[in-house]
Design a protein around this motif. Structure first.
Motif, PDB file in Angstrom:
ATOM      1  N   LEU A   1       1.387   9.357   5.517  1.00 26.97           N
ATOM      2  CA  LEU A   1       1.569  10.803   5.453  1.00 26.97           C
ATOM      3  C   LEU A   1       0.265  11.380   4.918  1.00 26.97           C
ATOM      4  O   LEU A   1      -0.163  11.020   3.812  1.00 26.97           O
ATOM      5  CB  LEU A   1       2.734  11.182   4.538  1.00 26.97           C
TER       6      LEU A   1
ATOM      7  N   ARG B   1      -7.029  15.193  -0.611  1.00 30.36           N
ATOM      8  CA  ARG B   1      -6.757  15.975  -1.819  1.00 30.36           C
ATOM      9  C   ARG B   1      -7.444  15.373  -3.032  1.00 30.36           C
ATOM     10  O   ARG B   1      -7.797  16.069  -3.969  1.00 30.36           O
ATOM     11  CB  ARG B   1      -5.249  16.085  -2.046  1.00 30.36           C
TER      12      ARG B   1
ATOM     13  N   HIS C   1      -5.516   1.721   3.251  1.00 31.57           N
ATOM     14  CA  HIS C   1      -6.721   1.287   2.535  1.00 31.57           C
ATOM     15  C   HIS C   1      -6.509  -0.029   1.793  1.00 31.57           C
ATOM     16  O   HIS C   1      -7.461  -0.678   1.373  1.00 31.57           O
ATOM     17  CB  HIS C   1      -7.187   2.372   1.555  1.00 31.57           C
TER      18      HIS C   1
ATOM     19  N   CYS D   1       0.914   2.277   5.434  1.00 29.96           N
ATOM     20  CA  CYS D   1       1.007   2.569   3.994  1.00 29.96           C
ATOM     21  C   CYS D   1       2.408   2.297   3.454  1.00 29.96           C
ATOM     22  O   CYS D   1       2.593   2.195   2.239  1.00 29.96           O
ATOM     23  CB  CYS D   1       0.627   4.029   3.737  1.00 29.96           C
ATOM     24  N   PHE D   2       3.372   2.182   4.345  1.00 39.65           N
ATOM     25  CA  PHE D   2       4.763   1.936   3.914  1.00 39.65           C
ATOM     26  C   PHE D   2       5.083   0.451   4.111  1.00 39.65           C
ATOM     27  O   PHE D   2       5.769   0.067   5.053  1.00 39.65           O
ATOM     28  CB  PHE D   2       5.717   2.829   4.722  1.00 39.65           C
ATOM     29  N   TYR D   3       4.567  -0.393   3.229  1.00 43.10           N
ATOM     30  CA  TYR D   3       4.646  -1.842   3.433  1.00 43.10           C
ATOM     31  C   TYR D   3       5.573  -2.538   2.444  1.00 43.10           C
ATOM     32  O   TYR D   3       5.656  -3.751   2.410  1.00 43.10           O
ATOM     33  CB  TYR D   3       3.253  -2.475   3.375  1.00 43.10           C
ATOM     34  N   ARG D   4       6.249  -1.764   1.607  1.00 44.54           N
ATOM     35  CA  ARG D   4       7.139  -2.379   0.626  1.00 44.54           C
ATOM     36  C   ARG D   4       8.359  -1.500   0.426  1.00 44.54           C
ATOM     37  O   ARG D   4       8.339  -0.308   0.718  1.00 44.54           O
ATOM     38  CB  ARG D   4       6.408  -2.581  -0.706  1.00 44.54           C
TER      39      ARG D   4
ATOM     40  N   GLN E   1       3.437  -2.816  -6.322  1.00 48.30           N
ATOM     41  CA  GLN E   1       2.514  -2.092  -5.465  1.00 48.30           C
ATOM     42  C   GLN E   1       1.466  -2.996  -4.806  1.00 48.30           C
ATOM     43  O   GLN E   1       0.870  -2.635  -3.811  1.00 48.30           O
ATOM     44  CB  GLN E   1       1.795  -1.040  -6.318  1.00 48.30           C
TER      45      GLN E   1
ATOM     46  N   ASP F   1       5.040   4.973  -0.098  1.00 50.02           N
ATOM     47  CA  ASP F   1       3.715   4.640   0.433  1.00 50.02           C
ATOM     48  C   ASP F   1       2.872   3.939  -0.634  1.00 50.02           C
ATOM     49  O   ASP F   1       3.297   3.775  -1.789  1.00 50.02           O
ATOM     50  CB  ASP F   1       3.027   5.875   1.039  1.00 50.02           C
TER      51      ASP F   1
ATOM     52  N   GLU G   1       0.545   4.723  -2.441  1.00 46.13           N
ATOM     53  CA  GLU G   1       0.179   5.460  -3.656  1.00 46.13           C
ATOM     54  C   GLU G   1       1.352   6.180  -4.304  1.00 46.13           C
ATOM     55  O   GLU G   1       1.155   7.025  -5.179  1.00 46.13           O
ATOM     56  CB  GLU G   1      -0.957   6.442  -3.328  1.00 46.13           C
ATOM     57  N   ASN G   2       2.553   5.856  -3.838  1.00 43.86           N
ATOM     58  CA  ASN G   2       3.780   6.462  -4.390  1.00 43.86           C
ATOM     59  C   ASN G   2       3.814   7.977  -4.271  1.00 43.86           C
ATOM     60  O   ASN G   2       4.425   8.661  -5.088  1.00 43.86           O
ATOM     61  CB  ASN G   2       3.954   6.067  -5.875  1.00 43.86           C
ATOM     62  N   ASN G   3       3.128   8.490  -3.227  1.00 38.36           N
ATOM     63  CA  ASN G   3       3.077   9.934  -3.025  1.00 38.36           C
ATOM     64  C   ASN G   3       4.103  10.450  -2.016  1.00 38.36           C
ATOM     65  O   ASN G   3       4.274  11.661  -1.882  1.00 38.36           O
ATOM     66  CB  ASN G   3       1.678  10.346  -2.538  1.00 38.36           C
ATOM     67  N   SER G   4       4.720   9.531  -1.274  1.00 39.34           N
ATOM     68  CA  SER G   4       5.712   9.935  -0.272  1.00 39.34           C
ATOM     69  C   SER G   4       6.664   8.771  -0.035  1.00 39.34           C
ATOM     70  O   SER G   4       6.408   7.644  -0.466  1.00 39.34           O
ATOM     71  CB  SER G   4       5.026  10.334   1.034  1.00 39.34           C
TER      72      SER G   4
END
Lengths: 126, 126
Positions: A28, A50, A92, A98-101, A107, B74, B76-79
């Motif tokens: 996202l 951001r 990264h 990014c949604f791997y867990r 983390q 995600d 970074e725990n942002n979504s």
């Protein structure tokens, strides 16, 4: 250029990024109008970071670019769905997405992915 | 309950909702901590409606509920990514997903979907 009546909140619109082949949701991200214009102009995803407070072309450093296949706004013009042709891993962390867990998992885990290319890149950097 | 080090901004976290069978991205919604707790507790998606300023169970009026299959934060725990078993269309417009048109296309178009079930439900309501 980006005159689509999209609702930018504080200058940004959230962008769901999906791999058009696998259907995996990759990340996202956020765009401002300039990032959207650059994406439309170049055909490659540009986002507003951001944390870095600037526009970045996805993959500008890693090479893991996202070629845009389609852009779909939601029913209320509050978000975008970007279908992309993802080069390499999208995250990264080196994970494919990014949604791997799952919620509650640590983390630092990593998917079982093919690191052959990473290995070659590492060798090149020696 | 929702102690997962998630980053709520102004009390909210964005939630990408995906149909676990078709892979379709259905919508982008928002949760506050209470909505997440209710979702975890009941197994059905609850969101915070920014327009109505309250928590709503998805489908509480329409019956188009979302049974939660998996929740993935995600990197970074942002979504969050919510994999759901969607009952009926996800979009309030009657479309299967909120992302039913391409950028630049008018807002009122409708997908060519199968309305046979809707028709039967209408008959039952007579």
């Amino acid at each position: 250029m980006s005159e689509y009546n999209l609702n930018f909140v504080d200058g940004l619109i959230p962008v769901v990024v999906q791999d058009y082949k696998s259907g995996d949701v990759l990340t996202l991200a956020y765009m401002n109008k300039e990032a959207l214009d650059l994406s439309l102009k170049t055909g490659y995803a540009h986002y507003y970071s951001r944390s870095k407070n600037r526009i970045r072309m996805k993959g500008e450093a890693s090479g893991n670019t996202q070629k845009i296949i389609e852009i779909l706004p939601d029913c209320e013009n509050n978000s975008l769905l970007l279908l992309v042709d993802q080069k390499g891993p999208a995250c990264h962390t080196g994970n494919k997405t990014c949604f791997y867990r799952k919620l509650g998992e640590p983390q630092h885990i990593k998917e079982k992915i093919d690191y052959s290319l990473d290995f070659i890149l590492d060798l090149e950097n020696i």
